[in-house]
Design a protein around this motif. Structure first.
Motif, PDB file in Angstrom:
ATOM      1  N   UNK A   1       0.980  10.935   5.655  1.00  0.00           N
ATOM      2  CA  UNK A   1      -0.014  11.225   4.630  1.00  0.00           C
ATOM      3  C   UNK A   1      -1.452  11.210   5.076  1.00  0.00           C
ATOM      4  N   UNK A   2      -1.728  10.763   6.310  1.00  0.00           N
ATOM      5  CA  UNK A   2      -3.100  10.710   6.800  1.00  0.00           C
ATOM      6  C   UNK A   2      -3.278  11.722   7.933  1.00  0.00           C
ATOM      7  N   UNK A   3      -4.335  12.535   7.878  1.00  0.00           N
ATOM      8  CA  UNK A   3      -4.575  13.552   8.891  1.00  0.00           C
ATOM      9  C   UNK A   3      -5.175  12.872  10.124  1.00  0.00           C
ATOM     10  N   UNK A   4      -4.372  12.794  11.206  1.00  0.00           N
ATOM     11  CA  UNK A   4      -4.756  11.990  12.366  1.00  0.00           C
ATOM     12  C   UNK A   4      -4.627  12.718  13.703  1.00  0.00           C
ATOM     13  N   UNK A   5      -4.088  13.933  13.729  1.00  0.00           N
ATOM     14  CA  UNK A   5      -3.872  14.620  15.001  1.00  0.00           C
ATOM     15  C   UNK A   5      -4.034  16.116  14.802  1.00  0.00           C
ATOM     16  N   UNK A   6      -3.956  16.844  15.926  1.00  0.00           N
ATOM     17  CA  UNK A   6      -4.069  18.298  15.917  1.00  0.00           C
ATOM     18  C   UNK A   6      -3.191  18.854  17.024  1.00  0.00           C
ATOM     19  N   UNK A   7      -2.497  19.951  16.752  1.00  0.00           N
ATOM     20  CA  UNK A   7      -1.619  20.551  17.752  1.00  0.00           C
ATOM     21  C   UNK A   7      -2.440  21.105  18.923  1.00  0.00           C
ATOM     22  N   UNK A   8      -1.836  21.071  20.137  1.00  0.00           N
ATOM     23  CA  UNK A   8      -0.452  20.720  20.454  1.00  0.00           C
ATOM     24  C   UNK A   8      -0.236  19.204  20.485  1.00  0.00           C
ATOM     25  N   UNK A   9       1.003  18.775  20.136  1.00  0.00           N
ATOM     26  CA  UNK A   9       1.342  17.360  20.139  1.00  0.00           C
ATOM     27  C   UNK A   9       2.720  17.177  20.749  1.00  0.00           C
ATOM     28  N   UNK A  10       2.988  15.944  21.182  1.00  0.00           N
ATOM     29  CA  UNK A  10       4.314  15.554  21.641  1.00  0.00           C
ATOM     30  C   UNK A  10       4.893  14.583  20.623  1.00  0.00           C
TER      31      UNK A  10
ATOM     32  N   UNK B   1       9.690  12.905   2.476  1.00  0.00           N
ATOM     33  CA  UNK B   1       8.318  13.359   2.724  1.00  0.00           C
ATOM     34  C   UNK B   1       7.720  13.700   1.373  1.00  0.00           C
ATOM     35  N   UNK B   2       6.547  13.110   1.080  1.00  0.00           N
ATOM     36  CA  UNK B   2       5.945  13.335  -0.224  1.00  0.00           C
ATOM     37  C   UNK B   2       6.782  12.795  -1.368  1.00  0.00           C
ATOM     38  N   UNK B   3       7.620  11.809  -1.084  1.00  0.00           N
ATOM     39  CA  UNK B   3       8.469  11.222  -2.109  1.00  0.00           C
ATOM     40  C   UNK B   3       9.711  12.013  -2.428  1.00  0.00           C
ATOM     41  N   UNK B   4       9.958  13.092  -1.691  1.00  0.00           N
ATOM     42  CA  UNK B   4      11.121  13.960  -1.925  1.00  0.00           C
ATOM     43  C   UNK B   4      12.008  13.936  -0.685  1.00  0.00           C
ATOM     44  N   UNK B   5      13.310  13.872  -0.889  1.00  0.00           N
ATOM     45  CA  UNK B   5      14.244  13.895   0.232  1.00  0.00           C
ATOM     46  C   UNK B   5      14.337  15.325   0.764  1.00  0.00           C
TER      47      UNK B   5
ATOM     48  N   UNK C   1       0.827  -1.198   0.000  1.00  0.00           N
ATOM     49  CA  UNK C   1       0.000   0.000   0.000  1.00  0.00           C
ATOM     50  C   UNK C   1       0.856   1.240   0.000  1.00  0.00           C
ATOM     51  N   UNK C   2       0.231   2.368   0.276  1.00  0.00           N
ATOM     52  CA  UNK C   2       0.951   3.627   0.362  1.00  0.00           C
ATOM     53  C   UNK C   2       1.456   3.885   1.767  1.00  0.00           C
ATOM     54  N   UNK C   3       2.050   5.043   1.979  1.00  0.00           N
ATOM     55  CA  UNK C   3       2.619   5.374   3.287  1.00  0.00           C
ATOM     56  C   UNK C   3       1.571   5.378   4.384  1.00  0.00           C
TER      57      UNK C   3
ATOM     58  N   UNK D   1       3.091   0.458  -2.953  1.00  0.00           N
ATOM     59  CA  UNK D   1       2.035   0.543  -3.961  1.00  0.00           C
ATOM     60  C   UNK D   1       1.315   1.880  -3.918  1.00  0.00           C
ATOM     61  N   UNK D   2       1.881   2.865  -3.243  1.00  0.00           N
ATOM     62  CA  UNK D   2       1.222   4.152  -3.092  1.00  0.00           C
ATOM     63  C   UNK D   2       1.699   5.195  -4.078  1.00  0.00           C
ATOM     64  N   UNK D   3       1.498   6.438  -3.702  1.00  0.00           N
ATOM     65  CA  UNK D   3       1.843   7.562  -4.569  1.00  0.00           C
ATOM     66  C   UNK D   3       3.264   8.061  -4.318  1.00  0.00           C
ATOM     67  N   UNK D   4       3.597   8.356  -3.069  1.00  0.00           N
ATOM     68  CA  UNK D   4       4.914   8.910  -2.746  1.00  0.00           C
ATOM     69  C   UNK D   4       5.907   7.841  -2.320  1.00  0.00           C
ATOM     70  N   UNK D   5       5.439   6.836  -1.578  1.00  0.00           N
ATOM     71  CA  UNK D   5       6.291   5.719  -1.130  1.00  0.00           C
ATOM     72  C   UNK D   5       7.537   6.194  -0.392  1.00  0.00           C
ATOM     73  N   UNK D   6       7.352   7.123   0.528  1.00  0.00           N
ATOM     74  CA  UNK D   6       8.489   7.706   1.246  1.00  0.00           C
ATOM     75  C   UNK D   6       9.187   6.692   2.147  1.00  0.00           C
ATOM     76  N   UNK D   7       8.436   5.813   2.807  1.00  0.00           N
ATOM     77  CA  UNK D   7       9.054   4.836   3.711  1.00  0.00           C
ATOM     78  C   UNK D   7       9.939   3.869   2.931  1.00  0.00           C
TER      79      UNK D   7
END
Length: 303
Positions: free
Chosen positions: A274-283, A205-209, A71-73, A95-101
């Motif tokens: 790539x997935x929106x999962x949190x909101x600041x403030x964060x640790x 990040x986003x497929x770019x170093x 899959x993707x990232x 199998x994703x778009x950017x495949x950064x990992x």
């Protein structure tokens, strides 16, 4: 940390068939893995995203020695939590778009090349990043990236890939505004104005170093900010990074440590691989040597 132990020859395959290439390549991947001597005790083509994590969780509990996730990232990031501190090798098919990992681990982006790694590669124990209690494989971001990820039409992403992302990014950029960032390392508080903030366990990040000082075995999290108010400064940073121009580090500041607190004014959404999962403030923190992954036989991550 790399070991000389070979990869298992018995595995389970889990493919996110909703990823850009997943549905088309599931059967091909299954046949090619078996042809290369990998015994698949289970193979799942996930068409309902809600079943991806439960399927991964049950597969880990089954005791299979290696799980191959395609899959993707975003798919990799949400399933990797289930492999943390477990006696299972996490292998991946990008199998994703950017495949950064995959780029961070030096894994080929074509199906045949990735399968060759699984058939002939070695194990490597690596760090993961954490945003609050959520593990992530490669990079979290604040600013334009979550804005794109939270609103990009699925069909545009699926059929046009990185070109589709670029088209939508330009549209989002028109409406985007800079923000204030406060990063605290436990002793010092750093304040900057930024157009993007990256919280990195890996270099891509986003497929770019983009974050050259980040590494999956460094024992630290790196936070990188593109500073200032000007939107074009962010555009130039991505352009210069893509083409590896000397100016790619201009107007960029970085902070690193085992644990960093991040606040923003105003509060912002955080995309995690790539997935929106949190909101600041964060640790943000590092989870050292959290999982064992499959990497190429040569063994060296990009220097």
């Amino acid at each position: 940390m790399e070991t000389n132990r070979p990869l298992p020859k018995t595995a389970a395959l889990i493919v996110n068939a909703q990823s850009r290439k997943g549905q088309a390549l599931f059967r091909d991947a299954r046949a090619k893995l078996e042809a290369r001597g990998i015994e698949l005790v289970a193979a799942h083509a996930i068409t309902d995203p809600k079943t991806l994590i439960p399927t991964m969780r049950e597969t880990v509990k089954s005791g299979v020695p290696m799980i191959i996730v395609g899959g993707g990232d975003g798919s990799l990031s949400c399933t990797v939590d289930e492999a943390v501190k477990e006696p299972v090798v996490f292998a991946l098919l990008p199998l994703g778009t950017a495949n950064s990992f995959a780029r961070t681990l030096g894994i080929p982006l074509d199906l045949d090349g990735a399968i060759e790694v699984i058939a002939t590669g070695r194990r490597r124990r690596i760090d993961l990043g954490m945003i609050d209690g959520d593990y992530f494989a490669n990079c979290a971001a604040l600013g334009l990236s979550p804005m794109i990820g939270d609103s990009v039409p699925h069909k545009l992403k699926r059929y046009l890939g990185r070109v589709g992302y670029l088209i939508w990014a330009i549209w989002c950029l028109i409406r985007f505004r800079s923000f204030k960032v406060i990063v605290t390392d436990g002793e010092t508080e750093h304040r900057v104005r930024a157009t993007e903030l990256r919280i990195a366990n890996g270099r891509f990040h986003g497929g770019v170093e983009l974050i050259e000082e980040a590494g999956v075995d460094s024992g630290e999290i790196v936070i990188q900010a593109v500073t200032g108010h000007a939107k074009m400064r962010l555009v130039w940073n991505w352009f210069a990074s893509y083409f590896r121009l000397p100016s790619r580090s201009d107007k960029v500041v970085s902070f690193s440590g085992r644990q960093l607190e991040v606040r923003t004014i105003p509060p912002l959404k955080v995309s995690i691989d790539g997935e929106v999962l949190a909101r600041t403030p964060v640790t943000a923190r590092v989870a050292e040597r959290a999982i064992e992954v499959a990497v190429p036989r040569a063994g060296a991550l990009p220097a």
